[in-house]
Design a protein around this motif. Structure first.
Motif, short mmCIF file in Angstrom:
data_model
loop_
_atom_site.label_atom_id
_atom_site.label_comp_id
_atom_site.label_asym_id
_atom_site.label_seq_id
_atom_site.Cartn_x
_atom_site.Cartn_y
_atom_site.Cartn_z
N ASN A 34 0.91 -1.17 -0.20
CA ASN A 34 -0.12 -0.03 -0.03
C ASN A 34 0.77 1.32 -0.08
OD1 ASN A 34 -2.45 -1.37 -0.04
ND2 ASN A 34 -2.60 -1.32 2.03
N ILE A 35 1.87 1.10 0.85
CA ILE A 35 2.68 2.46 0.69
C ILE A 35 3.57 2.57 -0.72
CG2 ILE A 35 5.17 3.16 1.73
CD1 ILE A 35 4.28 1.89 4.36
N ILE A 36 3.73 1.54 -1.21
CA ILE A 36 4.60 1.64 -2.52
C ILE A 36 3.64 2.17 -3.37
CG2 ILE A 36 5.62 0.33 -4.27
CD1 ILE A 36 6.80 -1.49 -2.24
N ASP A 37 2.25 1.56 -3.45
CA ASP A 37 0.96 2.05 -4.42
C ASP A 37 1.14 3.60 -4.11
OD1 ASP A 37 -0.75 1.72 -6.33
OD2 ASP A 37 -2.29 1.70 -4.62
N TYR A 38 0.83 4.02 -3.02
CA TYR A 38 0.81 5.48 -2.52
C TYR A 38 1.93 6.35 -2.99
CZ TYR A 38 0.15 9.73 0.19
OH TYR A 38 -0.23 11.02 0.54
N THR A 39 3.10 5.98 -2.82
CA THR A 39 4.34 6.66 -3.34
C THR A 39 4.23 6.62 -4.98
OG1 THR A 39 5.66 5.73 -1.23
CG2 THR A 39 6.74 6.73 -3.30
N THR A 40 3.90 5.65 -5.60
CA THR A 40 3.88 5.77 -6.99
C THR A 40 2.93 6.39 -7.60
OG1 THR A 40 2.65 3.46 -7.07
CG2 THR A 40 5.09 3.37 -7.41
N ASP A 41 1.79 6.33 -7.12
CA ASP A 41 0.77 7.39 -7.45
C ASP A 41 1.29 8.87 -7.20
OD1 ASP A 41 -1.02 5.32 -7.90
OD2 ASP A 41 -2.01 5.46 -6.05
N LYS A 42 1.75 9.24 -6.05
CA LYS A 42 2.33 10.53 -6.08
C LYS A 42 3.30 10.96 -7.09
CE LYS A 42 -0.41 11.65 -2.73
NZ LYS A 42 -1.67 12.60 -3.03
N LEU A 43 4.17 10.17 -7.27
CA LEU A 43 5.39 10.33 -8.35
C LEU A 43 4.54 10.42 -9.78
CD1 LEU A 43 8.14 8.05 -6.87
CD2 LEU A 43 7.96 10.43 -6.99
N SER A 44 3.63 9.69 -9.87
CA SER A 44 2.95 9.98 -11.23
C SER A 44 2.23 11.25 -11.25
CB SER A 44 2.14 8.63 -11.45
OG SER A 44 1.17 8.89 -12.76
N ILE A 45 1.71 11.56 -10.26
CA ILE A 45 1.05 13.04 -10.42
C ILE A 45 2.12 14.26 -10.60
CG2 ILE A 45 -0.04 14.74 -9.00
CD1 ILE A 45 -1.94 12.28 -7.81
N ILE A 46 3.01 13.93 -9.92
CA ILE A 46 4.18 14.98 -10.02
C ILE A 46 4.91 14.98 -11.30
CG2 ILE A 46 6.61 15.59 -9.32
CD1 ILE A 46 5.81 14.70 -6.51
N SER A 47 5.07 13.81 -11.76
CA SER A 47 5.62 13.91 -13.35
C SER A 47 4.62 14.03 -14.29
CB SER A 47 6.09 12.43 -13.57
OG SER A 47 4.91 11.40 -13.67
N ASP A 48 3.49 14.04 -14.19
CA ASP A 48 2.35 14.50 -15.03
C ASP A 48 2.36 16.11 -14.97
OD1 ASP A 48 1.67 11.95 -15.80
OD2 ASP A 48 -0.09 11.94 -14.21
N LYS A 49 2.52 16.56 -13.81
CA LYS A 49 2.31 18.09 -13.68
C LYS A 49 3.84 18.61 -14.40
CE LYS A 49 -0.49 18.42 -9.66
NZ LYS A 49 -0.55 19.08 -8.38
N ILE A 50 4.89 18.00 -14.38
CA ILE A 50 6.08 18.69 -14.71
C ILE A 50 5.88 18.52 -16.33
CG2 ILE A 50 8.51 17.96 -15.02
CD1 ILE A 50 8.73 17.18 -12.27
N VAL A 51 5.54 17.45 -16.99
CA VAL A 51 5.39 17.27 -18.28
C VAL A 51 4.28 18.15 -18.87
CG1 VAL A 51 4.42 15.69 -20.04
CG2 VAL A 51 5.96 14.78 -18.57
N ASP A 52 3.22 18.34 -18.11
CA ASP A 52 2.38 19.20 -18.54
C ASP A 52 2.90 20.64 -18.63
OD1 ASP A 52 0.28 17.39 -19.00
OD2 ASP A 52 -0.74 17.97 -17.11
N GLY A 53 3.57 21.12 -17.53
CA GLY A 53 4.27 22.49 -17.61
C GLY A 53 5.18 22.47 -18.60
N ILE A 54 5.99 21.64 -19.02
CA ILE A 54 7.15 21.77 -20.11
C ILE A 54 6.11 21.62 -21.50
CG2 ILE A 54 8.70 20.40 -21.38
CD1 ILE A 54 9.73 19.10 -18.82
N ALA A 55 5.18 21.08 -21.67
CA ALA A 55 4.30 21.11 -23.04
C ALA A 55 3.63 22.48 -22.93
CB ALA A 55 3.43 19.93 -22.81
N SER A 56 3.10 22.96 -21.91
CA SER A 56 2.67 24.30 -22.04
C SER A 56 3.45 25.16 -22.43
CB SER A 56 1.81 24.66 -20.86
OG SER A 56 2.58 24.74 -19.83
N PHE A 57 4.86 25.10 -21.83
CA PHE A 57 5.82 26.06 -22.11
C PHE A 57 6.23 26.16 -23.60
CE2 PHE A 57 10.40 26.96 -22.34
CZ PHE A 57 10.34 28.63 -22.02
N ILE A 58 6.36 24.80 -24.11
CA ILE A 58 6.77 24.75 -25.50
C ILE A 58 5.56 25.15 -26.52
CG2 ILE A 58 7.14 23.02 -27.33
CD1 ILE A 58 8.62 21.61 -25.15
#
Length: 100
Positions: A56-80
């Motif tokens: 459960n801890i691993i699942d929670y951590t991967t979910d949060k990392l996925s959210i963070i990486s999605d936000k980073i990718v969205d920010g870079i895409a919007s900048f481009i």
């Protein structure tokens, strides 16, 4: 021929009794084996249940990392996209100035 009619049923009865005894022995051994398998399965279930919190801890951590990486990718895409839109706007403005 009469001898065959009297001996054959006796032989068949003896073979049937032997087969019945063998089936009873095999059935008892199968029951013992199934009890051992049941104990092993129970033990494995207990160990998996103890690791459930870890997963459960691993699942929670991967979910949060996925959210963070999605936000980073969205920010870079919007900048481009903004960079390309600025270039297109500048080209349109230059074309409008030339056309005037």
């Amino acid at each position: 021929m009469d001898l065959l009619y009297t001996i054959l049923p006796v032989v068949l009865y003896i073979l049937g009794i032997i087969l019945l005894i063998l089936l009873i022995i095999i059935g008892v051994k199968i029951i013992k084996t199934m009890n051992k398998i049941d104990n092993v399965v129970d033990d494995v279930n207990e160990k998996v249940a103890s690791l459930n919190n870890f997963f459960n801890i691993i699942d929670y951590t991967t979910d949060k990392l996925s959210i963070i990486s999605d936000k980073i990718v969205d920010g870079i895409a919007s900048f481009i996209i903004k960079l390309f839109n600025k270039k297109k706007k500048e080209k349109k403005e230059k074309e409008e100035e030339i056309n005037e």
